[in-house]
Every structure is written in C-alpha cells, then in structure tokens.
Design a protein around this motif. Sequence first.
Motif, PDB file in Angstrom:
ATOM      1  N   CYS A   1      34.957 -29.628 -29.167  1.00 12.21           N
ATOM      2  CA  CYS A   1      33.766 -28.977 -29.739  1.00 12.21           C
ATOM      3  C   CYS A   1      33.358 -27.716 -28.988  1.00 12.21           C
ATOM      4  CB  CYS A   1      32.602 -29.959 -29.846  1.00 12.21           C
ATOM      5  SG  CYS A   1      31.968 -30.532 -28.284  1.00 12.21           S
TER       6      CYS A   1
ATOM      7  N   GLU B   1      27.458 -36.540 -26.333  1.00 13.40           N
ATOM      8  CA  GLU B   1      28.271 -35.598 -25.546  1.00 13.40           C
ATOM      9  C   GLU B   1      28.442 -34.288 -26.318  1.00 13.40           C
ATOM     10  OE1 GLU B   1      32.476 -35.927 -23.527  1.00 13.40           O
ATOM     11  OE2 GLU B   1      31.647 -37.928 -23.840  1.00 13.40           O
ATOM     12  N   ILE B   2      28.679 -34.418 -27.625  1.00  9.13           N
ATOM     13  CA  ILE B   2      28.838 -33.229 -28.480  1.00  9.13           C
ATOM     14  C   ILE B   2      27.526 -32.432 -28.515  1.00  9.13           C
ATOM     15  CG2 ILE B   2      29.205 -32.502 -30.893  1.00  9.13           C
ATOM     16  CD1 ILE B   2      31.205 -34.871 -31.130  1.00  9.13           C
TER      17      ILE B   2
ATOM     18  N   ASN C   1      29.959 -43.414 -32.381  1.00  3.03           N
ATOM     19  CA  ASN C   1      29.615 -43.900 -31.050  1.00  3.03           C
ATOM     20  C   ASN C   1      28.526 -42.985 -30.467  1.00  3.03           C
ATOM     21  OD1 ASN C   1      29.557 -44.055 -28.221  1.00  3.03           O
ATOM     22  ND2 ASN C   1      31.638 -44.898 -28.154  1.00  3.03           N
TER      23      ASN C   1
ATOM     24  N   ALA D   1      33.432 -39.066 -34.778  1.00  2.00           N
ATOM     25  CA  ALA D   1      32.924 -38.993 -33.399  1.00  2.00           C
ATOM     26  C   ALA D   1      31.405 -39.160 -33.320  1.00  2.00           C
ATOM     27  CB  ALA D   1      33.342 -37.670 -32.756  1.00  2.00           C
ATOM     28  N   SER D   2      30.745 -39.322 -34.473  1.00  2.00           N
ATOM     29  CA  SER D   2      29.294 -39.563 -34.407  1.00  2.00           C
ATOM     30  C   SER D   2      28.980 -41.060 -34.418  1.00  2.00           C
ATOM     31  CB  SER D   2      28.572 -38.888 -35.582  1.00  2.00           C
ATOM     32  OG  SER D   2      28.845 -39.569 -36.801  1.00  2.00           O
TER      33      SER D   2
ATOM     34  N   LYS E   1      35.220 -33.323 -32.064  1.00  2.00           N
ATOM     35  CA  LYS E   1      35.196 -34.374 -31.042  1.00  2.00           C
ATOM     36  C   LYS E   1      34.644 -33.791 -29.744  1.00  2.00           C
ATOM     37  CE  LYS E   1      39.384 -36.612 -32.758  1.00  2.00           C
ATOM     38  NZ  LYS E   1      39.700 -35.662 -33.804  1.00  2.00           N
ATOM     39  N   PRO E   2      34.252 -34.653 -28.784  1.00  2.29           N
ATOM     40  CA  PRO E   2      33.774 -34.110 -27.510  1.00  2.29           C
ATOM     41  C   PRO E   2      34.787 -33.144 -26.877  1.00  2.29           C
ATOM     42  CG  PRO E   2      33.302 -36.452 -27.602  1.00  2.29           C
ATOM     43  CD  PRO E   2      34.127 -36.132 -28.822  1.00  2.29           C
TER      44      PRO E   2
ATOM     45  N   ASN F   1      29.605 -40.652 -27.583  1.00  2.00           N
ATOM     46  CA  ASN F   1      30.436 -39.505 -27.978  1.00  2.00           C
ATOM     47  C   ASN F   1      29.594 -38.443 -28.663  1.00  2.00           C
ATOM     48  OD1 ASN F   1      32.762 -40.704 -27.116  1.00  2.00           O
ATOM     49  ND2 ASN F   1      33.402 -41.430 -29.133  1.00  2.00           N
ATOM     50  N   PHE F   2      28.703 -38.906 -29.543  1.00  2.00           N
ATOM     51  CA  PHE F   2      27.891 -37.958 -30.315  1.00  2.00           C
ATOM     52  C   PHE F   2      26.945 -37.195 -29.378  1.00  2.00           C
ATOM     53  CE2 PHE F   2      24.486 -37.177 -33.681  1.00  2.00           C
ATOM     54  CZ  PHE F   2      25.215 -36.182 -34.314  1.00  2.00           C
TER      55      PHE F   2
END
Length: 262
Positions: free
Chosen positions: A226, A252-253, A246, A243-244, A222-223, A249-250
Amino acid sequence: MIKFVIGGNWKMKKGIAESIQSAKKLVEIVKDYKNVEIFISPSYTSLVDLGKIFNGTNVKLAAQNMSQFDSGAYTGEISPIWLLEAGCKYVILGHSERRRIYNESSELINLKVIKALEKGLKVVLCIGETAKERINGSKEKINEDQLKISLKEISTNQMKDIIIAYEPVWAINSRGLNPVGEIRPATPQEAEEMHVFLRDWLTENYGEIGKNIPIQYGGSVKPLNCEELFKIKDINGGLVGGASLNPLNFSEIIGVASKIIK
Ligand code: PGA
C-alpha cells in the motif's frame, strides 16, 4: 487538500457475530488516526449492530449496495432509507462483483447513485476494466463510459458527495471475477497512469470540484504494497477487500496512509 479515504469491503465474508467482534477491535486500534476517513462495509445483517459500535468513533458505516427505490414490492432489495436508519454514511455502488456477476448495468447504477445522493448517502462509485479490455486497448474508454453513464444527471455540486474507486477487475482478489492464479495488484505505474487519466476526466467535467474528488485504488491492496500505491499523487485512498477482514492488517494500511497524506 483532497480527503484521504480508506474503506474496508467485507463482502459476504463475515456473519453477525464475527462482524461485531472485528468492529469492536477495529475502533479501538484505529481511534488515533484522525487524518484519514475510514469506513467499513459489512454484510446487510450486521449493519444495525455495527452502526451502534461505530457511532461516535472515527469509523463510518457503509453499505455494499442498495435499491434504486425507496420502498415497495421489490423482493430481496434493501431501501436506502433503511441504510440511513442503520447509521450508514456511505454506500458502495457499481462494484465489479455487482456489475459482472449480477449483471448490474451502468444505467441501473446511475439510478442508484441519483437515489443515494437524494437521500444524503455519500457514494463510493466503483469502476474498472477487465484484463481483456486492458489488453485490447480500451481501458480508458471503458472507465470513461462507466463514469459518464453512472454519473448522468449528477450536478457538479453533488459530486462533492462522490468518491471514485478505480478497481481494475483483474486486480480484485475475487474468484467470481478472476481465475485463481491470475490475480495481481496493479503496479504503481499502471495505477498511476489510470488515476491521472481519471483525475483529468473529473477536472475537465467538474472543474475545481473535480480536482478534489477522492479517487481510491482497489484491487489486492495489502499492508506490504500500500505504501508505494498511496504515495502516488492522484491516489487518494484505497478500497480494501481481503486485507480489511483482519483488523490488524487493515489498521496497518490505515497507519501507512496516515503517515503519507499528501
Ligand atoms: P481485494 O478486493 O482487496 O480483496 O482485491 C477489493 C475490492 O473488491 O474492493
């Protein structure tokens, strides 16, 4: 330098319309992250549309599985040739949900790995132990056996087209695999221990090439968690499920990964 790879596995969670919407948004917000290899594996029915959206961008298309055959009387199966036609560069093979829910064996996965490489698809090979296997002390053996069998007959040179995804089954946010309430990400220590083991195994078996095979970590990435995982030397990316979904969110990772490339 080992390539850093972040993949989004959308599983059976987005239909065609929603996939198109998310993919369009994603290419826009990740277009400047050039030092990370990015892929998305949507549903089969969205592959063709997403292939067009990703074409010419820094997001690559991946499939979630494939047949070990080119064509024939195999009802319900998807040919690797069609994946290429749709624009796939990667295929995920041996995901725990395939192994545990659909009883795919390492022997079958090996046939798929051989076929995918023969066709020119890069393979994201998933391995990982269950909670029970970890508790009874067999985690190394389980992961080693999955690697050995799934990679049988694959030459050292072909290993350049393989990415390993270490995904402890107990860490995957999947109701099909884990009881609700018992899912948690690996701690950085737990992940590091296994990634060092896997790196040693790859180096022992494939020498210099083995040193450069990306090993992704997967399971509740998750953000928020990670960064501590991606900082670990032998973690070279992440395979991200929930978490991918959205794009924000993805991305952000991906942004975190892009800042800490080793
Ligand atoms: P998760 O899934 O990030 O939702 O735990 C990871 C995966 O199954 O690849």
